[in-house]
Design a protein around this motif. Structure first.
Motif, PDB file in Angstrom:
ATOM      1  N   LEU A  97     -11.540 -75.452  24.566  1.00  0.00           N
ATOM      2  CA  LEU A  97     -12.216 -75.324  23.269  1.00  0.00           C
ATOM      3  C   LEU A  97     -11.989 -73.927  22.684  1.00  0.00           C
ATOM      4  CD1 LEU A  97     -15.722 -76.969  23.908  1.00  0.00           C
ATOM      5  CD2 LEU A  97     -13.869 -77.921  22.517  1.00  0.00           C
ATOM      6  N   LEU A  98     -12.219 -72.908  23.526  1.00  0.00           N
ATOM      7  CA  LEU A  98     -12.050 -71.534  23.057  1.00  0.00           C
ATOM      8  C   LEU A  98     -10.602 -71.269  22.665  1.00  0.00           C
ATOM      9  CD1 LEU A  98     -12.929 -68.683  22.512  1.00  0.00           C
ATOM     10  CD2 LEU A  98     -12.888 -68.221  24.972  1.00  0.00           C
ATOM     11  N   SER A  99      -9.674 -71.711  23.485  1.00  0.00           N
ATOM     12  CA  SER A  99      -8.259 -71.510  23.187  1.00  0.00           C
ATOM     13  C   SER A  99      -7.881 -72.115  21.842  1.00  0.00           C
ATOM     14  CB  SER A  99      -7.408 -72.128  24.295  1.00  0.00           C
ATOM     15  OG  SER A  99      -6.032 -72.052  23.983  1.00  0.00           O
TER      16      SER A  99
ATOM     17  N   PHE B 121      -3.059 -64.643  18.723  1.00  0.00           N
ATOM     18  CA  PHE B 121      -3.471 -65.999  18.364  1.00  0.00           C
ATOM     19  C   PHE B 121      -2.845 -67.045  19.292  1.00  0.00           C
ATOM     20  CE2 PHE B 121      -3.679 -63.410  14.487  1.00  0.00           C
ATOM     21  CZ  PHE B 121      -5.044 -63.501  14.257  1.00  0.00           C
ATOM     22  N   SER B 122      -2.480 -66.620  20.484  1.00  0.00           N
ATOM     23  CA  SER B 122      -1.892 -67.555  21.448  1.00  0.00           C
ATOM     24  C   SER B 122      -2.959 -68.430  22.091  1.00  0.00           C
ATOM     25  CB  SER B 122      -1.136 -66.795  22.536  1.00  0.00           C
ATOM     26  OG  SER B 122      -2.040 -66.077  23.369  1.00  0.00           O
ATOM     27  N   GLY B 123      -4.164 -67.884  22.270  1.00  0.00           N
ATOM     28  CA  GLY B 123      -5.189 -68.605  23.020  1.00  0.00           C
ATOM     29  C   GLY B 123      -4.774 -68.861  24.462  1.00  0.00           C
TER      30      GLY B 123
ATOM     31  N   ALA C 251     -19.284 -69.648  20.883  1.00  0.00           N
ATOM     32  CA  ALA C 251     -19.189 -70.934  20.191  1.00  0.00           C
ATOM     33  C   ALA C 251     -18.704 -72.034  21.126  1.00  0.00           C
ATOM     34  CB  ALA C 251     -18.256 -70.803  18.989  1.00  0.00           C
ATOM     35  N   ALA C 252     -17.694 -71.740  21.945  1.00  0.00           N
ATOM     36  CA  ALA C 252     -17.175 -72.740  22.881  1.00  0.00           C
ATOM     37  C   ALA C 252     -18.241 -73.142  23.894  1.00  0.00           C
ATOM     38  CB  ALA C 252     -15.945 -72.180  23.595  1.00  0.00           C
TER      39      ALA C 252
END
Length: 401
Positions: free
Chosen positions: A21-23, A95-97, A116-117
């Motif tokens: 989710l975070l990624s 922005f790779s996550g 948030a995740a």
């Protein structure tokens, strides 16, 4: 199996889910006022997790709900980020996550998409457990915090009438429990001089020299500010963050100057006091009052194109260590992990300035990641923190009930 063991097992089961989710959030750029794409993605994630209700508020924040109890508990994460800064300072694509055995990497992982995740996973856990206790549990994924902390919640409370009984900020706390932080405000000081030709500076009065003396007066003021009586939040601070000088030409004595001030406010300090101190110290340094000392407004439009603004004043907040929400947080942590959490405070500012500072709604902070990662290159968040926080967020509604 007790509820705390069920929740811990679920949080661990969803370890990879939460990291993913975070990624996925990190892969979507979401600078302040440009959050539409990540908001739409988060809404989709909440719906897939089985939330009872998910919608956008008027500013564009994502609001999710689980349960229908008469009381309201709100968990908040802002989902906008600052920019990357100097890309050469990053060892990985911001922005790779990227996910490895220990961390999720990228801009916003700690500040604060990690919270948030974990919130989405907590919602999924509550749905798995069939939560139907005293609280409607709201999860707010809020916009424009980096530009104007608290305005999103000022809008939620004053315009959308979402007024929680208790709230939790999921800003990074290294999985400690926080119960306050200093407030802040921004000020603009204007000074005037008298212009003259640069060949004869004695005919004019330099606004640049006035600005220099005023800046040194702010340095003096900063050194003389005192901590709060409890010495919990520490001393207030003031810094000159920008200076500008203007005149008729490059060959003239400048007749206008501006100082932009960032003022951090400890307990017992407010806007009126801070403005009066600036006037006093500059007047002492110059032998005359500044032309003006004002507090500017923030009025930038977000992705929903809604007109909304507020003054750049963010009140200090703290709650007592023996308050019900603090005790519930300590009890939840102790039941889940076999030990009480460290209770402390943030150095920086959060949406708590509106929730508790402006509107007096009791709240605590508990979030994954470290405060030191915020706004830094090579930002990352520990996957273990995500697991701990998703369990804590799912446990707290049971403790309050």
């Amino acid at each position: 199996m007790g509820i705390e063991k069920e929740i811990r097992a679920k949080a661990e089961e969803y370890r990879d889910y939460t990291a993913t989710l975070l990624s996925e959030m990190v892969k979507i750029k979401s600078y302040s006022s440009e959050e539409e794409a990540v908001c739409r993605k988060i809404k989709e994630m909440c719906e897939e997790a089985g939330f009872d209700e998910v919608y956008f508020d008027g500013l564009g924040s994502v609001i999710g709900r689980i349960g229908s109890g008469p009381k309201i508990l709100a968990f908040d994460a802002h989902i906008d980020t600052v920019t990357t800064g100097d890309l050469s300072a990053w060892k990985k694509d911001p922005f790779s996550g990227e996910i490895d055995d220990t961390y999720v990497w990228g801009r916003g992982t700690s500040d604060q998409k990690g919270g948030a995740a974990s919130m989405i996973t907590a919602g999924k856990i509550l749905k798995d457990l069939g939560y139907d206790k005293d609280y409607s549990v709201y999860f707010t994924f809020t916009v424009m915090e980096e530009d104007c902390d608290g305005m999103c919640w000022k809008y939620l409370i004053e315009e959308e009438k979402l007024i929680p009984n208790f709230a939790v900020s999921t800003e990074p706390t290294s999985c400690r429990l926080y119960r306050g932080h200093r407030g802040r405000m921004e000020m603009v000081v204007t000074l005037k001089g008298i212009s003259s030709h640069g060949s004869a500076p004695e005919r004019g009065v330099s606004a640049a020299y006035k600005a220099s003396r005023a800046a040194l007066a702010m340095e003096k003021l900063n050194s003389e500010l005192k901590p709060d009586a409890e010495n919990f939040l520490g001393k207030g601070t003031i810094v000159v963050s920008e200076m500008k000088v203007n005149g008729p030409s490059q060959c003239a004595v400048p007749d206008q100057a501006m100082l932009y001030l960032d003022r951090r406010l400890t307990w017992g300090e407010d806007a009126a006091l801070a403005i009066s101190q600036v006037k006093e110290y500059i007047t002492e340094a110059l032998g005359e009052e500044p032309e003006s000392v004002t507090m500017p407004d923030y009025s930038k439009r977000g992705w929903k194109n809604t007109d909304y603004s507020q003054e750049l004043y963010f009140p200090t907040w703290k709650i007592d260590e023996d308050h019900e929400i603090v005790k519930a947080g300590v009890s939840a942590h102790t039941d889940l992990f076999g030990k009480a959490p460290v209770v402390d405070k943030w150095t920086f500012s959060t949406n708590g300035v509106a929730i508790c500072g402006r509107h007096k709604i009791p709240m605590i902070g508990f979030g994954p990641g470290d405060e030191s990662e915020a706004h830094a290159p090579n930002e990352k968040n520990r996957i273990e923190d995500l697991v701990i926080c998703s369990a804590f967020y799912a446990m707290l509604p049971y403790k309050l009930s």
